[in-house]
Design an enzyme around this catalytic site. Structure first.
Site, PDB file in Angstrom:
ATOM      1  N   LEU B 168      36.318  42.705  38.147  1.00  0.00           N
ATOM      2  CA  LEU B 168      35.484  43.764  38.708  1.00  0.00           C
ATOM      3  C   LEU B 168      35.169  43.278  40.125  1.00  0.00           C
ATOM      4  O   LEU B 168      34.379  42.353  40.314  1.00  0.00           O
ATOM      5  CB  LEU B 168      34.201  43.964  37.888  1.00  0.00           C
ATOM      6  CG  LEU B 168      34.419  44.495  36.470  1.00  0.00           C
ATOM      7  CD1 LEU B 168      33.100  44.596  35.719  1.00  0.00           C
ATOM      8  CD2 LEU B 168      35.113  45.863  36.499  1.00  0.00           C
ATOM      9  N   PRO B 169      35.805  43.897  41.136  1.00  0.00           N
ATOM     10  CA  PRO B 169      35.894  43.272  42.467  1.00  0.00           C
ATOM     11  C   PRO B 169      34.641  43.391  43.327  1.00  0.00           C
ATOM     12  O   PRO B 169      34.617  44.125  44.315  1.00  0.00           O
ATOM     13  CB  PRO B 169      37.074  44.022  43.096  1.00  0.00           C
ATOM     14  CG  PRO B 169      37.058  45.368  42.446  1.00  0.00           C
ATOM     15  CD  PRO B 169      36.546  45.170  41.053  1.00  0.00           C
ATOM     16  N   CYS B 170      33.614  42.626  42.977  1.00  0.00           N
ATOM     17  CA  CYS B 170      32.395  42.646  43.792  1.00  0.00           C
ATOM     18  C   CYS B 170      32.656  42.013  45.164  1.00  0.00           C
ATOM     19  O   CYS B 170      31.864  42.187  46.092  1.00  0.00           O
ATOM     20  CB  CYS B 170      31.251  41.943  43.080  1.00  0.00           C
ATOM     21  SG  CYS B 170      31.618  40.273  42.559  1.00  0.00           S
ATOM     22  N   HIS B 171      33.776  41.291  45.286  1.00  0.00           N
ATOM     23  CA  HIS B 171      34.091  40.701  46.598  1.00  0.00           C
ATOM     24  C   HIS B 171      34.439  41.777  47.622  1.00  0.00           C
ATOM     25  O   HIS B 171      34.479  41.505  48.815  1.00  0.00           O
ATOM     26  CB  HIS B 171      35.249  39.695  46.471  1.00  0.00           C
ATOM     27  CG  HIS B 171      36.526  40.276  45.947  1.00  0.00           C
ATOM     28  ND1 HIS B 171      36.784  40.428  44.593  1.00  0.00           N
ATOM     29  CD2 HIS B 171      37.623  40.774  46.573  1.00  0.00           C
ATOM     30  CE1 HIS B 171      37.985  40.968  44.426  1.00  0.00           C
ATOM     31  NE2 HIS B 171      38.510  41.201  45.604  1.00  0.00           N
ATOM     32  N   ARG B 172      34.679  43.018  47.148  1.00  0.00           N
ATOM     33  CA  ARG B 172      35.027  44.097  48.089  1.00  0.00           C
ATOM     34  C   ARG B 172      33.784  44.790  48.635  1.00  0.00           C
ATOM     35  O   ARG B 172      33.900  45.802  49.327  1.00  0.00           O
ATOM     36  CB  ARG B 172      35.937  45.119  47.393  1.00  0.00           C
ATOM     37  CG  ARG B 172      37.305  44.522  47.046  1.00  0.00           C
ATOM     38  CD  ARG B 172      38.217  45.499  46.310  1.00  0.00           C
ATOM     39  NE  ARG B 172      39.348  44.774  45.721  1.00  0.00           N
ATOM     40  CZ  ARG B 172      40.019  45.160  44.635  1.00  0.00           C
ATOM     41  NH1 ARG B 172      39.678  46.289  44.022  1.00  0.00           N
ATOM     42  NH2 ARG B 172      41.017  44.448  44.161  1.00  0.00           N
TER      43      ARG B 172
END
Lengths: 165, 209
Positions: B168-172
């Site tokens: 779940l790409p919270c880095h985006r």
């Protein structure tokens, strides 16, 4: 907080294996190990946090060892098998560095064998052993000392265990 | 006499025997449905990653910097102490992560278990899955996207507590001014992931000075 069960396996897997091997032949020892940890995993969430995990595991292992003996050879029970030779460990194919030692532990008279296994392989205290064997702590201590004396005498006879000059 | 538990040293043969027995134990425990949390550790370009799953799906991805042992203790406390290391059950997850780091996978097809998150955070964390590969959003945009434009701070905490980073790409998600914001795995990991997805990404340099 209870430790993740994986840590219990990592921390005590070896103690339980050595106890199982001292009480049973190799094949049954492995079965008993497996049964012990499966039963432990099942009961683990209910284990009180202050419990001594090793003592708990060794108690389960002892019961599983008795089950194994009943299952395969009903005439031998570890509590009765006081003087006879151990139940195996004669397989020549086992490449264990300490095979000789297991073999000798296995040859000890019943009570000495159990106390030595619980104490020196399982790492239990004499008080815990006394509880498991329903005897006194002093008696467990005596049996342990006799067992070690016996082991020393037997191993000293063999060239394999002589100290290097 | 020493009454403490005695921790013996295993011989090579014993270690081998224990390894085989461990494998059998996991298999049997699975058959009896006694494994509540299975985990394994994989290597990645952003350090070793702990992957943990329940029957429902992937429940935690943890960076090395979080302390894998500490995370396993938290899982034991919050989910169940019936936790076992399982080399095979997370094969699919490990493979998809490998493909992602090789640049050949742009989205994950994995069931996720967000039971570690509160309802609001779960809503935000699921929304993260809709930010496409190589794209970024600001915390404010994400707040708008879930229909709570004023909840920017709460959205920020939801990203910061995402239990399943990378997948779940919270880095985006970045700050409105384009600076990095925070990241559980450290800002270096966040930059590396953004650069992997978009080689032109230069956000980190702007924030350093």
């Amino acid at each position: 907080m209870q430790a993740p069960f994986e840590r219990i396996v990592q921390d005590y897997g070896l103690n339980v294996l050595r106890v199982c091997r001292a009480l049973l032949d190799e094949h049954r020892a492995q079965d008993a190990w497996s049964e012990t940890f499966l039963a432990a995993l099942k009961a683990y969430p209910q284990l009180p946090e202050e419990a001594n995990v090793l003592a708990w595991l060794v108690r389960i292992a002892r019961n599983k060892a008795i089950d194994e003996l009943r299952k395969h050879k009903p005439e031998i029970l570890i509590d009765q098998d006081m003087d006879g030779p151990g139940s195996g460990m004669n397989r020549p194919d086992l490449q264990l560095e300490n095979l000789q030692l297991w073999h000798e532990v296995n040859q000890l008279p019943g009570k000495q064998r159990q106390v030595v296994a619980y104490r020196y392989l399982g790492g239990m205290s004499y008080a815990q052993i006394a509880e498991i064997l329903s005897g006194s702590e002093a008696a467990a201590r005596r049996a342990g000392a006799d067992g070690i004396k016996n082991l020393r005498a037997r191993l000293a006879d063999q060239e394999l265990w002589r100290e290097q000059p | 006499m020493n009454e403490k538990n005695y921790r013996p040293q295993a011989t090579a043969a014993e270690m081998q025997a224990l390894d085989a027995l461990h494998g059998q134990l996991v298999e049997r425990a699975r058959a009896f449905e006694l494994v509540d949390v299975a985990y394994r550790v994989v290597d990645s370009p952003v350090g070793s990653l702990l992957l943990a799953s329940t029957d429902a799906g992937l429940v935690r991805v943890a960076f090395e910097s979080e302390g894998h042992d500490r995370i396993l203790e938290l899982l034991s406390e919050k989910l169940s102490p019936r936790i076992l290391r399982d080399k095979t059950s997370l094969d699919g997850t490990a493979r998809q992560l490998d493909e992602y780091f090789a640049g050949t996978r742009h989205s994950f097809e994995l069931p996720v278990d967000l039971q570690l998150s509160t309802e609001f955070r779960r809503q935000v964390q699921l929304e993260l899955g809709h930010i496409e590969y190589g794209q970024t959003r600001s915390y404010a945009q994400l707040a708008q996207q879930i229909g709570k434009p004023k909840a920017v701070r709460a959205v920020g905490s939801a990203c910061a507590t995402n239990p399943i980073p990378i997948v779940l790409p919270c880095h985006r998600v970045l700050r409105t001014d384009g600076s990095l914001g925070g990241y559980l795995g450290g800002l270096q990991a966040k930059t590396e992931l953004l650069k992997l997805e978009n080689p032109d990404f230069a956000g980190s340099a702007a924030t350093l000075f």
